[in-house]
Design a protein around this motif. Structure first.
Motif, PDB file in Angstrom:
ATOM      1  N   ILE A   1       0.828  -1.203   0.000  1.00 30.31           N
ATOM      2  CA  ILE A   1       0.000   0.000   0.000  1.00 30.31           C
ATOM      3  C   ILE A   1       0.865   1.258   0.000  1.00 30.31           C
ATOM      4  O   ILE A   1       0.687   2.171  -0.823  1.00 30.31           O
ATOM      5  N   GLY A   2       1.811   1.333   0.935  1.00 29.16           N
ATOM      6  CA  GLY A   2       2.599   2.556   1.099  1.00 29.16           C
ATOM      7  C   GLY A   2       3.654   2.770   0.040  1.00 29.16           C
ATOM      8  O   GLY A   2       3.935   3.911  -0.342  1.00 29.16           O
ATOM      9  N   ARG A   3       4.247   1.671  -0.456  1.00 27.70           N
ATOM     10  CA  ARG A   3       5.375   1.805  -1.386  1.00 27.70           C
ATOM     11  C   ARG A   3       4.999   1.601  -2.848  1.00 27.70           C
ATOM     12  O   ARG A   3       5.790   1.929  -3.735  1.00 27.70           O
ATOM     13  N   VAL A   4       3.819   1.035  -3.112  1.00 28.49           N
ATOM     14  CA  VAL A   4       3.439   0.739  -4.491  1.00 28.49           C
ATOM     15  C   VAL A   4       2.133   1.433  -4.872  1.00 28.49           C
ATOM     16  O   VAL A   4       2.075   2.197  -5.842  1.00 28.49           O
ATOM     17  N   VAL A   5       1.056   1.169  -4.111  1.00 24.49           N
ATOM     18  CA  VAL A   5      -0.270   1.666  -4.500  1.00 24.49           C
ATOM     19  C   VAL A   5      -0.357   3.183  -4.390  1.00 24.49           C
ATOM     20  O   VAL A   5      -0.793   3.868  -5.332  1.00 24.49           O
ATOM     21  N   LEU A   6       0.034   3.751  -3.247  1.00 23.76           N
ATOM     22  CA  LEU A   6      -0.059   5.204  -3.082  1.00 23.76           C
ATOM     23  C   LEU A   6       0.800   5.960  -4.102  1.00 23.76           C
ATOM     24  O   LEU A   6       0.324   6.933  -4.712  1.00 23.76           O
ATOM     25  N   PRO A   7       2.062   5.558  -4.337  1.00 20.82           N
ATOM     26  CA  PRO A   7       2.820   6.237  -5.395  1.00 20.82           C
ATOM     27  C   PRO A   7       2.159   6.108  -6.767  1.00 20.82           C
ATOM     28  O   PRO A   7       2.233   7.032  -7.577  1.00 20.82           O
ATOM     29  N   ALA A   8       1.498   4.966  -7.024  1.00 19.93           N
ATOM     30  CA  ALA A   8       0.832   4.792  -8.319  1.00 19.93           C
ATOM     31  C   ALA A   8      -0.296   5.785  -8.501  1.00 19.93           C
ATOM     32  O   ALA A   8      -0.547   6.278  -9.610  1.00 19.93           O
TER      33      ALA A   8
END
Length: 436
Positions: free
Chosen positions: A154-161
């Motif tokens: 969530i914090g390192r992949v989804v939110l930056p996406a």
């Protein structure tokens, strides 16, 4: 040779194959705008991009460590690999990683065939997440980390996406607007020439940033496989040979071009001018480099596409092809779940067959799929010769048609009529010339 060592070798080879597809899938992120504005010749652009990807791959390991530690939950509270996952040489975990990679590569090839600039990063994470969910259950995915900072999927992949393309659109919109305000009194031909030179620097910076972010993702996957097999224990470093192999693989992939996606991004979204291209490239590079420094494994495709859209919004009177943009965004939305489904399917096939045989079968499925899609792509070939052809409604490339010759029958009739005219008396040379 022990079965787990063979599976580990398959994982390493497949990881490098993914890195290769990542290279040609994402060449457009760095060079599509420069090719579209004719700042670079197509082959020169991909060659420069390949070299700078190679250099960028060695500049950092933060993203690689994110992939190793923040996607699949393989560690106990002390940070060491969980003992139950390392039984039999870590075969189960290696099969999960292999299945995830196969799912990611197949999705990359599908979107390349369609000319859609979807995210290689999300294909990779989606494949891993899908294989992990069916292999280890929901607890096998590191969703949130320990909750003390932005971490996990969530914090390192989804939110930056979600955030990175929006930030890129804003930065590119403002940059394009400022550029046109500052240079509005400069003659267009002088302005465009100057900005084409500027694009040499800005496109190079994007290529360097791409290598810094994307090459590391495969480094993290191979390091994860080495940890699973017990052949690497340092969770804060990446083996040197892994860095070199991944850097070379993404470089070779970049050099092949990925012309279909370059065409879509360079010609299908916005009809770019050199000032727009330079603003888009600086926007892309700045967002990627900052994110790489922070360890966010974002999608360079999302950032580059957002920047190109922003360059269209920021220029008064520019035409943005929102239909193509909508198709791209749809591809963004379905990439992660689609790759997850493929990764899950590959794991189920491999696990059902079991052991080394299962790993060999899903590897064979990957090879067969890649050959079929490559052969299918030859029906509508796109390369450096036609990548800049005018964009049609369906994105296809059509060769220019030669002028239609005079029909043979009409030509013969005209010749017969002139022959009859020459038989008539009297006539002068002037009359014959006029008849001709």
């Amino acid at each position: 040779m022990p079965p787990e060592l063979v599976i580990l070798s398959l994982v390493v080879v497949t990881s490098l194959a993914f890195d290769f597809t990542n290279g040609f899938h994402d060449t457009a992120n760095a060079m599509a705008t420069s090719i579209a504005t004719k700042a670079f010749k197509p082959k020169t652009a991909v060659t420069l991009s390949a070299i700078l990807n190679l250099v960028g791959a060695f500049l950092s390991v933060e993203v690689a460590l994110t992939v190793t530690n923040s996607v699949v939950n393989i560690q106990d509270s002390s940070g060491a690999p969980r003992p139950e996952l390392l039984q039999d040489g870590g075969q189960e975990l290696l099969l999960i990683v292999l299945a995830g990679l196969v799912g990611a590569i197949i999705w990359n090839l599908i979107t390349w065939l369609l000319g859609l600039p979807s995210s290689s990063s999300h294909a990779l994470f989606g494949g891993l997440i899908g294989a992990t969910l069916v292999g280890l259950g929901a607890s096998g995915v590191n969703w949130l980390g320990d909750g003390t900072k932005p971490d996990g999927v969530i914090g390192r992949v989804v939110l930056p996406a979600l955030m990175s393309p929006l930030i890129a659109i804003v930065v590119a919109t403002v940059g394009t607007w400022l550029v046109h305000c500052i240079t509005r009194h400069v003659l267009a031909r002088y302005r465009d020439t100057g900005f084409r030179w500027g694009q040499i620097g800005s496109a190079s910076l994007v290529a360097l940033a791409h290598g810094t972010n994307d090459a590391q993702k495969t480094m993290g996957i191979i390091t994860l496989a080495l940890i699973a097999s017990g052949r690497w224990t340092d969770l804060q470093q990446v083996p040197l040979w892994v860095k070199v192999a991944c850097a070379l693989a993404i470089t070779l992939g970049t050099y092949t071009g990925g012309w279909r996606i370059i065409r879509t991004m360079g010609k299908g979204l916005v009809e770019l001018t050199p000032p727009q291209g330079m603003a888009a490239e600086f926007s892309t590079a700045s967002v990627i480099l900052i994110s790489s420094h922070m360890g966010f494994a974002l999608s360079t495709t999302h950032v580059a596409t957002g920047s190109i859209l922003g360059s269209g919004v920021g220029k008064k009177g520019a035409k943005v092809n929102w239909w193509v943009a909508a198709k791209m965004m749809a591809a963004w939305c379905i990439t992660l779940p689609s790759a997850a489904l493929m990764g899950a399917l590959m794991w189920l096939i491999g696990h059902t067959i079991g052991g080394l045989a299962g790993a060999l079968v899903i590897s064979a499925l990957l090879v067969a799929s890649a050959i079929w899609m490559y052969r299918h792509s030859l029906r509508t070939r796109v390369d450096h010769n036609n990548v800049n052809e005018e964009w049609s409604d369906n994105g296809s490339v059509t060769a220019p048609q030669p002028a239609e010759p005079l029909p043979v029958a009409a030509h013969a009739a005209a010749q017969d009529a002139f022959a009859e005219l020459e038989k008539l008396e009297p006539h002068t040379e002037l009359e014959l010339a006029e008849a001709r």
